[in-house]
Design a protein around this motif. Sequence first.
Motif, PDB file in Angstrom:
ATOM      1  N   SER A 150       0.832  -1.211   0.000  1.00  0.00           N
ATOM      2  CA  SER A 150       0.000   0.000   0.000  1.00  0.00           C
ATOM      3  C   SER A 150       0.863   1.257   0.000  1.00  0.00           C
ATOM      4  O   SER A 150       0.606   2.194  -0.768  1.00  0.00           O
ATOM      5  N   LEU A 151       1.871   1.282   0.845  1.00  0.00           N
ATOM      6  CA  LEU A 151       2.750   2.447   0.909  1.00  0.00           C
ATOM      7  C   LEU A 151       3.506   2.638  -0.403  1.00  0.00           C
ATOM      8  O   LEU A 151       3.584   3.752  -0.928  1.00  0.00           O
ATOM      9  N   PHE A 154       1.166   3.926  -3.048  1.00  0.00           N
ATOM     10  CA  PHE A 154       0.889   5.337  -2.794  1.00  0.00           C
ATOM     11  C   PHE A 154       2.046   6.199  -3.293  1.00  0.00           C
ATOM     12  O   PHE A 154       1.840   7.205  -3.972  1.00  0.00           O
ATOM     13  N   VAL A 157       2.144   6.488  -7.056  1.00  0.00           N
ATOM     14  CA  VAL A 157       1.092   7.305  -7.651  1.00  0.00           C
ATOM     15  C   VAL A 157       1.267   8.787  -7.326  1.00  0.00           C
ATOM     16  O   VAL A 157       0.893   9.646  -8.106  1.00  0.00           O
ATOM     17  N   VAL A 158       1.872   9.115  -6.185  1.00  0.00           N
ATOM     18  CA  VAL A 158       1.847  10.486  -5.692  1.00  0.00           C
ATOM     19  C   VAL A 158       3.199  11.200  -5.732  1.00  0.00           C
ATOM     20  O   VAL A 158       3.251  12.415  -5.801  1.00  0.00           O
ATOM     21  N   GLY A 183       3.390  15.338  -2.092  1.00  0.00           N
ATOM     22  CA  GLY A 183       3.441  13.877  -2.177  1.00  0.00           C
ATOM     23  C   GLY A 183       4.131  13.294  -0.976  1.00  0.00           C
ATOM     24  O   GLY A 183       3.720  12.322  -0.403  1.00  0.00           O
TER      25      GLY A 183
END
Length: 183
Positions: A150-151, A154, A157-158, A183
């Motif tokens: 998940s990290l 993230f 994407v950011v 971000g």
Amino acid sequence: MDALVLTLIALGSIALLLLLIIRFHVPAFVALILVSVGTALATGMPFAEIIPTIVEGLGGTLGNVALLVGLGAMLGAIIEHSGGADALSRRFARVLGPARVGAALLIASAAIATPIFFDVAFIILVPIIYAFSRAARLPSPMAIGLPIASLMLFIHVVVPPHPGIVGSSAIMEADMGLVTLLG
């Protein structure tokens, strides 16, 4: 062909692909080929162009992905077989205690995920995740693996320099420094 018709064909193709894989257990690659041919026929593509188009599309995609995933898997295997993953996990468990091993690996994952693509970073980290979950005596590597995935997703994407956020920042004419800080 009308844009609405093409959109409906695309949505129908995705639904058919999912149906073939989930309900009828058709292997994903075979289902993808079948749906690709069906989509090409539905859009009116000349029959003689269908196979070359599929080969070109899949070849380009698989070639890039195979290279990244293959090299990442080899690096992960080297880390695992050399004993590096076990040594690293034992050291972290001894210094931080088994309860903090997951947090330490999560921080290390963030550092690893920033400069490289998600899939390569995750493949490199899989043997380390297994070793850390053994060192922390967790019942499943998913307890560490899911937060790490998940990290890293993230971050992918950011946080620049990943292509998605860089591309969208360029389209929106956003200040890249500000995007990086946010971000």
